[in-house]
Design an enzyme around this catalytic site. Structure first.
Site, mmCIF file in Angstrom:
data_model
loop_
_atom_site.group_PDB
_atom_site.id
_atom_site.type_symbol
_atom_site.label_atom_id
_atom_site.label_comp_id
_atom_site.label_asym_id
_atom_site.label_seq_id
_atom_site.Cartn_x
_atom_site.Cartn_y
_atom_site.Cartn_z
ATOM 1 C CD GLN A 142 -11.683 -1.111 -2.809
ATOM 2 O OE1 GLN A 142 -10.834 -1.553 -3.554
ATOM 3 N NE2 GLN A 142 -11.557 0.089 -2.251
ATOM 4 C CG HIS A 173 -12.045 -0.813 -8.137
ATOM 5 N ND1 HIS A 173 -11.196 -0.104 -8.938
ATOM 6 C CD2 HIS A 173 -11.817 -0.362 -6.878
ATOM 7 C CE1 HIS A 173 -10.471 0.721 -8.211
ATOM 8 N NE2 HIS A 173 -10.837 0.589 -6.945
ATOM 9 C CD GLU A 183 -6.651 -4.343 -2.843
ATOM 10 O OE1 GLU A 183 -5.960 -3.836 -3.748
ATOM 11 O OE2 GLU A 183 -7.851 -4.651 -2.994
ATOM 12 C CG HIS A 184 -7.754 -1.145 0.070
ATOM 13 N ND1 HIS A 184 -8.314 -1.757 -1.045
ATOM 14 C CD2 HIS A 184 -6.693 -0.436 -0.378
ATOM 15 C CE1 HIS A 184 -7.623 -1.428 -2.113
ATOM 16 N NE2 HIS A 184 -6.631 -0.629 -1.743
ATOM 17 C CG ASP A 196 -7.412 3.748 -4.484
ATOM 18 O OD1 ASP A 196 -6.696 2.790 -4.159
ATOM 19 O OD2 ASP A 196 -8.638 3.659 -4.660
ATOM 20 C CG HIS A 234 31.346 -28.676 -2.070
ATOM 21 N ND1 HIS A 234 30.969 -29.318 -3.230
ATOM 22 C CD2 HIS A 234 30.464 -27.645 -1.895
ATOM 23 C CE1 HIS A 234 29.910 -28.717 -3.727
ATOM 24 N NE2 HIS A 234 29.573 -27.686 -2.935
#
Length: 437
Positions: free
Chosen positions: A260, A263, A328-329, A362, A421
């Site tokens: 991770q 990245h 996220e993960h 991934d 209406h």
């Protein structure tokens, strides 16, 4: 370099700091720059795209080079070896099979007095996919964005990606795009690419929805054009949180954290463990694996600023911290991951067991890897087919059914002060007896 924390309050504080790492004063300045780019592209079209590609990416393009040619697409297949092509096709098969299970179904319900209600799902006309460039070749991003759009039957799928060395685009990216059903590709990136998709230029078509991750400028551009077009989410830097106990391998946990952190410098890698020995072993193993890492400088910065190891009293306590962070993960490297799962409320994707590294998600497990970040997993979900579709409500009333509700509509419309209406129903029912008012 990688800190170990044992105090609960300190752990909460550090997780809050890491979770808010994208919210700082520099964003205001960057947002002003992005606004200018968006407005200039809106006014000047292709001319602005070429200008900003030169200014930001230091690449000189002609108008003819904006769109990737058919010959370039063909040649890309000759530049990709058979093993990679087979892997791309396997990933496509897995991802496509998963997303076919998520296609929303239109439905119609027939009620009393011939009242018909339902929902009708249809794809957007045009989807724009953003694929980042930079040091890596993000063919997995191509697959994860293009395949759901294709499964949704979007008639026109457009992809944008920054030009690389010699204005080329990675052959693997071009092959992945074609395998996923994308033939229309433009070599433009950054905020200017988002502007082109949102507003259209002489060359790049205006789309209805934009998906795909990018840097902070791309994210801000997506935020600012939302409303003109739909977007998938505001993706931030990637993050993984691992909950592990004594059965986990320190070698594997360290590798997952580095996977991770490599990245970018703002990626976050967090370990919550009940085993203090494992905590120490993971710290040592991270340093060992970093020694000859090809992306060592960037990865070390991420680990130093946003890496963290927390020793907790129980797996339930780890789950509580994880829910507060909403990663996220999330990896559950414990002996009974499905039991621990019952305590998890917020996570983009959950990887259960010691044989399920985040990397399989991934690339080819099937579920989408475009996930909510920076705590957004509390309210958001992964990219899916539904992002490329919208639904229309279906309503049909018979004269008899309208007659039955006429009085109630009149009361509600009058209470809101909207006489027309009420009239729209009254004029249809005034000669039908009980509905007359």
């Amino acid at each position: 370099m990688l800190r170990i924390i044992t105090q609960w309050v300190e752990a909460q504080s550090e997780l809050r700091r890491i979770g808010s790492r994208t919210h700082d004063d520099t964003i205001i300045h960057k947002e002003a720059t992005v606004r200018e780019v968006l407005q200039t592209v809106k006014r000047q079209g292709d001319k602005a795209l070429l200008h900003y590609t030169q200014e930001f990416d230091h690449k000189t393009l002609s108008l003819e080079q904006l769109r990737v040619s058919a010959s370039e697409l063909d040649v890309a297949y000759q530049q990709v070896n058979c093993e990679l092509l087979d892997a791309i096709r396997l990933a496509k098969k897995q991802i496509e099979a998963f997303h076919r299970q998520r296609i929303p179904k239109s439905w119609v319900q027939f009620g009393d007095d011939n009242v018909v209600l339902g929902k009708r799902y249809t794809p957007v006309d045009r989807a724009g996919l953003y694929v980042p460039g930079g040091q890596a070749s993000y063919l997995s991003t191509v697959l994860m964005n293009a395949i759901p759009a294709n499964v949704a039957k979007v008639p026109r799928i457009v992809m944008v990606t920054p030009p690389g060395i010699d204005n080329k685009i990675s052959p693997a990216v071009l092959v992945a795009a074609q395998e996923a059903g994308v033939q229309e590709i433009y070599r433009v990136g950054g905020a200017q690419a988002i502007a082109a998709l949102a507003y259209g230029t002489e060359t790049v078509p205006k789309v209805d929805v934009i998906t795909g991750p990018g840097n902070i400028y791309v994210t801000l551009a997506k935020k600012l054009v939302y409303g003109t077009v739909g977007i998938d989410s505001l993706a931030g830097p990637s993050e993984v949180l691992i909950i592990a106990n004594s059965i986990a391998s320190p070698v594997h946990v360290a590798a997952d954290m580095l996977a991770q952190a490599e990245h970018d410098t703002m990626a976050a890698a967090i370990l919550l463990t009940t085993d203090s020995a494992l905590a120490r072993q993971v710290v040592a193993e991270v340093e060992r694996q970093l020694e000859h890492h090809p992306r060592r400088t960037m990865t070390e910065k991420a680990i130093a600023h946003y890496g963290l190891v927390v020793v907790v009293d129980s797996l339930e306590a780890a789950a509580q911290l994880s829910n507060e962070f909403a990663p996220e993960h999330l990896e559950l490297e414990v002996d009974e991951p499905w039991e621990l799962l019952e305590h998890i409320r917020h996570a983009g994707a959950i990887f259960l067991g010691c044989s399920t590294p985040e990397a399989v998600g991934d690339y080819l497990a099937g579920p989408n890897h475009t996930l909510p970040t920076s705590g957004a997993a509390r309210y958001a979900s992964a990219l899916g087919v539904e992002v490329f579709m919208k639904h229309s409500s279906l309503i049909e009333y018979s004269p008899q059914a309208l007659q039955k509700v006429a009085n109630a509509v009149n009361i509600l419309a009058t209470a809101e002060g909207l006489p027309s209406h009420a009239d729209s129903v009254r004029l249809r029912t005034k000669n039908q007896g009980d509905g007359d008012f």
